[in-house]
Design a protein around this motif. Sequence first.
Motif, PDB file in Angstrom:
ATOM      1  N   SER A  79       0.823  -1.216   0.000  1.00 47.69           N
ATOM      2  CA  SER A  79       0.000   0.000   0.000  1.00 47.69           C
ATOM      3  C   SER A  79       0.860   1.270   0.000  1.00 47.69           C
ATOM      4  O   SER A  79       0.363   2.353  -0.291  1.00 47.69           O
TER       5      SER A  79
ATOM      6  N   LYS B  73      -7.118   6.201   5.241  1.00 41.71           N
ATOM      7  CA  LYS B  73      -6.941   7.224   4.207  1.00 41.71           C
ATOM      8  C   LYS B  73      -8.233   7.395   3.399  1.00 41.71           C
ATOM      9  O   LYS B  73      -8.818   6.409   2.936  1.00 41.71           O
ATOM     10  N   PRO B  74      -8.678   8.654   3.203  1.00 40.43           N
ATOM     11  CA  PRO B  74      -9.887   8.914   2.408  1.00 40.43           C
ATOM     12  C   PRO B  74      -9.552   8.960   0.927  1.00 40.43           C
ATOM     13  O   PRO B  74      -8.389   8.893   0.525  1.00 40.43           O
ATOM     14  N   TRP B  75     -10.597   9.099   0.106  1.00 37.35           N
ATOM     15  CA  TRP B  75     -10.388   9.172  -1.355  1.00 37.35           C
ATOM     16  C   TRP B  75      -9.805  10.520  -1.769  1.00 37.35           C
ATOM     17  O   TRP B  75      -8.913  10.590  -2.616  1.00 37.35           O
ATOM     18  N   ASP B  76     -10.323  11.590  -1.185  1.00 40.39           N
ATOM     19  CA  ASP B  76      -9.850  12.919  -1.580  1.00 40.39           C
ATOM     20  C   ASP B  76     -10.202  13.920  -0.484  1.00 40.39           C
ATOM     21  O   ASP B  76     -10.713  13.537   0.581  1.00 40.39           O
TER      22      ASP B  76
ATOM     23  N   THR C 185     -13.883  14.206   1.003  1.00 44.52           N
ATOM     24  CA  THR C 185     -14.456  13.181   1.870  1.00 44.52           C
ATOM     25  C   THR C 185     -14.787  13.784   3.231  1.00 44.52           C
ATOM     26  O   THR C 185     -13.975  14.499   3.820  1.00 44.52           O
TER      27      THR C 185
ATOM     28  N   LYS D  60      -5.622  12.320   6.659  1.00 41.36           N
ATOM     29  CA  LYS D  60      -6.002  10.951   6.995  1.00 41.36           C
ATOM     30  C   LYS D  60      -6.430  10.880   8.453  1.00 41.36           C
ATOM     31  O   LYS D  60      -6.013  11.701   9.280  1.00 41.36           O
TER      32      LYS D  60
ATOM     33  N   GLN E  77     -16.554   1.782   1.710  1.00 43.26           N
ATOM     34  CA  GLN E  77     -15.778   2.069   0.510  1.00 43.26           C
ATOM     35  C   GLN E  77     -16.074   3.440  -0.094  1.00 43.26           C
ATOM     36  O   GLN E  77     -15.270   3.966  -0.865  1.00 43.26           O
ATOM     37  N   ASP E  78     -17.185   4.046   0.270  1.00 41.84           N
ATOM     38  CA  ASP E  78     -17.476   5.388  -0.242  1.00 41.84           C
ATOM     39  C   ASP E  78     -16.580   6.441   0.411  1.00 41.84           C
ATOM     40  O   ASP E  78     -16.386   7.530  -0.140  1.00 41.84           O
ATOM     41  N   HIS E  79     -16.051   6.126   1.577  1.00 42.89           N
ATOM     42  CA  HIS E  79     -15.215   7.068   2.304  1.00 42.89           C
ATOM     43  C   HIS E  79     -13.755   6.640   2.379  1.00 42.89           C
ATOM     44  O   HIS E  79     -12.867   7.497   2.422  1.00 42.89           O
TER      45      HIS E  79
ATOM     46  N   GLN F  53     -10.260   4.828   1.257  1.00 44.36           N
ATOM     47  CA  GLN F  53      -9.440   4.341   0.148  1.00 44.36           C
ATOM     48  C   GLN F  53      -8.562   3.179   0.591  1.00 44.36           C
ATOM     49  O   GLN F  53      -8.440   2.185  -0.106  1.00 44.36           O
ATOM     50  N   SER F  54      -7.936   3.284   1.790  1.00 46.61           N
ATOM     51  CA  SER F  54      -7.064   2.226   2.281  1.00 46.61           C
ATOM     52  C   SER F  54      -6.903   2.345   3.788  1.00 46.61           C
ATOM     53  O   SER F  54      -7.216   3.384   4.378  1.00 46.61           O
TER      54      SER F  54
END
Length: 238
Positions: A61, A160-163, A166, A199, A224-226, A228-229
């Motif tokens: 990751s 970690k969020p997508w962007d 979020t 994050k 998964q909407d919020h 990323q990893s």
Amino acid sequence: MGFGNLESRDGLLLLNIFLADKSYIEGYHPSQGDVVVFEAVKKSPTADLEHALRWYKHIASFSNAERQKFKGERQSIDHYGRQHGQDSQIKYEFKTPSVDPSKVQSPKKPAANDDDDVDLFGDEDEEESEQTKQRLAAYAEKKATKPTVVAKSTIVLDVKPWDDETNMQELERNVRSIELDGLLWGASRLVPLAYTIKKLQISCVVEDDKVGTDILEERIMEFQDHVQSVDIASFQKI
């Protein structure tokens, strides 16, 4: 000799055993040891090697640039996992002791006794049996009242969020909504990640026999909407 060939099934089995009770190759944080072993593995382990797969996905990751910044010094691949590597090479040899036939004695026959009906194990054996039962009962009672030591660990997770759009408050609420027997959520904070993206870094205390890092990662990744990893920032036994 370390893990051996980590492109072979035997090498990956040794790695899987090694990581059964560890998050990283050395210590409680990612290090250059993880990078050396990661590069030797080449590809993701199969699902049946759950500990090795969990570790591989975690190290993967990170970007290559991030991995190069891990602490520690790079050693040769044979330096890592040496204890398991050596144990796997141990062979045991059992020898049957030699016996001198001239010294072997024939079993003695019991002397003839006309009084065959005499009970040699009467009241005395019954009394000893009763004492044995009492001792076992006393031991069981003592063991039942002895407090059981529960193994626990403190884990810090990086979520970690997508962007930067979020909703981090909603993300944290989702994470804290996860309820598991043996899981207690602790403090959290938002840590700058890149540009305006932050994050969620959140700690928790878990009972080792009930909650593992795998199940925490799986449950958090369900949002998964919020999310990323999920990374393990630190893992420490209490």
